[in-house]
Design a protein around this motif. Structure first.
Motif, PDB file in Angstrom:
ATOM      1  N   GLU A   1       0.833  -1.212   0.000  1.00 25.49           N
ATOM      2  CA  GLU A   1       0.000   0.000   0.000  1.00 25.49           C
ATOM      3  C   GLU A   1       0.864   1.257   0.000  1.00 25.49           C
ATOM      4  OE1 GLU A   1      -2.548  -0.571   3.394  1.00 25.49           O
ATOM      5  OE2 GLU A   1      -3.848  -1.972   2.300  1.00 25.49           O
ATOM      6  N   GLU A   2       1.930   1.256   0.792  1.00 23.21           N
ATOM      7  CA  GLU A   2       2.827   2.416   0.816  1.00 23.21           C
ATOM      8  C   GLU A   2       3.488   2.609  -0.548  1.00 23.21           C
ATOM      9  OE1 GLU A   2       6.806   4.241   3.003  1.00 23.21           O
ATOM     10  OE2 GLU A   2       6.011   2.332   3.731  1.00 23.21           O
ATOM     11  N   LEU A   3       3.920   1.523  -1.171  1.00 25.62           N
ATOM     12  CA  LEU A   3       4.552   1.596  -2.485  1.00 25.62           C
ATOM     13  C   LEU A   3       3.587   2.188  -3.515  1.00 25.62           C
ATOM     14  CD1 LEU A   3       7.014   0.930  -4.253  1.00 25.62           C
ATOM     15  CD2 LEU A   3       6.026  -1.343  -4.613  1.00 25.62           C
ATOM     16  N   GLU A   4       2.362   1.715  -3.510  1.00 33.40           N
ATOM     17  CA  GLU A   4       1.348   2.229  -4.441  1.00 33.40           C
ATOM     18  C   GLU A   4       1.125   3.727  -4.224  1.00 33.40           C
ATOM     19  OE1 GLU A   4      -1.499   2.073  -7.514  1.00 33.40           O
ATOM     20  OE2 GLU A   4       0.057   0.654  -6.921  1.00 33.40           O
ATOM     21  N   TYR A   5       1.024   4.146  -2.962  1.00 33.59           N
ATOM     22  CA  TYR A   5       0.815   5.558  -2.629  1.00 33.59           C
ATOM     23  C   TYR A   5       2.003   6.409  -3.098  1.00 33.59           C
ATOM     24  CZ  TYR A   5       0.103   9.760   0.191  1.00 33.59           C
ATOM     25  OH  TYR A   5      -0.048  11.057   0.604  1.00 33.59           O
ATOM     26  N   LEU A   6       3.205   5.932  -2.835  1.00 31.18           N
ATOM     27  CA  LEU A   6       4.396   6.682  -3.256  1.00 31.18           C
ATOM     28  C   LEU A   6       4.450   6.828  -4.777  1.00 31.18           C
ATOM     29  CD1 LEU A   6       7.111   5.162  -0.876  1.00 31.18           C
ATOM     30  CD2 LEU A   6       6.236   7.507  -0.832  1.00 31.18           C
ATOM     31  N   LYS A   7       4.117   5.750  -5.485  1.00 30.64           N
ATOM     32  CA  LYS A   7       4.199   5.768  -6.954  1.00 30.64           C
ATOM     33  C   LYS A   7       3.087   6.589  -7.591  1.00 30.64           C
ATOM     34  CE  LYS A   7       6.715   1.550  -8.079  1.00 30.64           C
ATOM     35  NZ  LYS A   7       6.616   0.253  -8.760  1.00 30.64           N
ATOM     36  N   THR A   8       1.882   6.532  -7.032  1.00 27.36           N
ATOM     37  CA  THR A   8       0.747   7.183  -7.698  1.00 27.36           C
ATOM     38  C   THR A   8       0.449   8.581  -7.186  1.00 27.36           C
ATOM     39  OG1 THR A   8      -0.838   6.162  -6.185  1.00 27.36           O
ATOM     40  CG2 THR A   8      -0.368   4.979  -8.248  1.00 27.36           C
ATOM     41  N   VAL A   9       0.741   8.862  -5.919  1.00 25.31           N
ATOM     42  CA  VAL A   9       0.386  10.161  -5.340  1.00 25.31           C
ATOM     43  C   VAL A   9       1.620  11.029  -5.105  1.00 25.31           C
ATOM     44  CG1 VAL A   9      -0.707  11.328  -3.382  1.00 25.31           C
ATOM     45  CG2 VAL A   9      -1.702   9.215  -4.276  1.00 25.31           C
ATOM     46  N   VAL A  10       2.566  10.512  -4.322  1.00 24.51           N
ATOM     47  CA  VAL A  10       3.715  11.324  -3.910  1.00 24.51           C
ATOM     48  C   VAL A  10       4.598  11.700  -5.092  1.00 24.51           C
ATOM     49  CG1 VAL A  10       5.734  11.441  -2.397  1.00 24.51           C
ATOM     50  CG2 VAL A  10       3.641  10.353  -1.592  1.00 24.51           C
ATOM     51  N   ARG A  11       4.848  10.760  -6.002  1.00 33.05           N
ATOM     52  CA  ARG A  11       5.660  11.084  -7.181  1.00 33.05           C
ATOM     53  C   ARG A  11       5.066  12.261  -7.950  1.00 33.05           C
ATOM     54  NH1 ARG A  11       7.383   5.415 -10.091  1.00 33.05           N
ATOM     55  NH2 ARG A  11       9.494   5.295  -9.241  1.00 33.05           N
ATOM     56  N   LYS A  12       3.740  12.257  -8.115  1.00 29.94           N
ATOM     57  CA  LYS A  12       3.073  13.340  -8.854  1.00 29.94           C
ATOM     58  C   LYS A  12       3.198  14.667  -8.111  1.00 29.94           C
ATOM     59  CE  LYS A  12      -0.183  10.468 -11.339  1.00 29.94           C
ATOM     60  NZ  LYS A  12      -1.442   9.776 -11.273  1.00 29.94           N
ATOM     61  N   GLN A  13       3.041  14.609  -6.775  1.00 29.95           N
ATOM     62  CA  GLN A  13       3.163  15.828  -5.973  1.00 29.95           C
ATOM     63  C   GLN A  13       4.561  16.421  -6.099  1.00 29.95           C
ATOM     64  OE1 GLN A  13       2.128  14.272  -2.099  1.00 29.95           O
ATOM     65  NE2 GLN A  13      -0.052  14.774  -2.338  1.00 29.95           N
TER      66      GLN A  13
END
Length: 159
Positions: free
Chosen positions: A19-31
């Motif tokens: 879940e953390e990996l998915e969040y980092l890849k889809t949300v944080v990278r974009k931010q």
């Protein structure tokens, strides 16, 4: 980390990492990408603190992603059948009584990659985790901790 090192995780720990990996890849990278794009608009990159900060944040995010991917690649999930209720093994929840402080503590015994004392997840490689490993309910054990020798009694073992 050495190549091909087995990383022991509970199924819950593996799910949290995914879940953390998915969040980092889809949300944080974009931010972070947006921050970099915004900072570029300020002109000269050689003296642009916002740009430098955003690039540093990007490097930290990519490093965290890389570490999680490594852990997941070499993860060995503790199977339900490996978790016993009669002895302390990775995956169990254990209640221990701290004799010196006269208090009962409850921990889940996990691998080092998943350890988080703030969430009561104790590594089986930590002094207390290693000291109670393979012990039974009712056993007392003296463990050398950073604060000196402590005595613990195993009160209960739960799956």
């Amino acid at each position: 980390m050495p190549e091909n090192t087995e990383i022991v995780l509970t199924s819950e720990g593996k799910k949290e990492l995914e879940e953390e990996l998915e969040y980092l890849k889809t949300v944080v990278r974009k931010q972070v990408s947006e921050k970099i794009k915004h900072a570029r608009g300020f002109g000269d990159l050689s003296e642009n603190a916002e740009y430098d900060e955003a690039k540093n944040e990007q490097a930290e995010v990519e490093e965290r992603i890389s570490k999680i991917e490594y852990k997941l690649k070499y993860a060995r999930v503790i199977e339900e059948s490996e978790i016993k209720s009669d002895i302390v093994t990775p995956g169990v929840r254990v209640k221990i009584y701290d004799v010196e402080f006269d208090e009962e503590l409850e921990y889940q015994i996990v691998g080092p990659a998943e350890a988080d004392p703030a969430k009561n997840k104790l590594s089986y490689e930590s002094p207390v985790g290693a000291g109670i490993l393979n012990r039974k309910k009712g056993d007392s054990v003296k463990i050398q901790t950073p604060g000196g020798e402590s005595e613990f009694r195993i009160v209960d073992i739960m799956r």
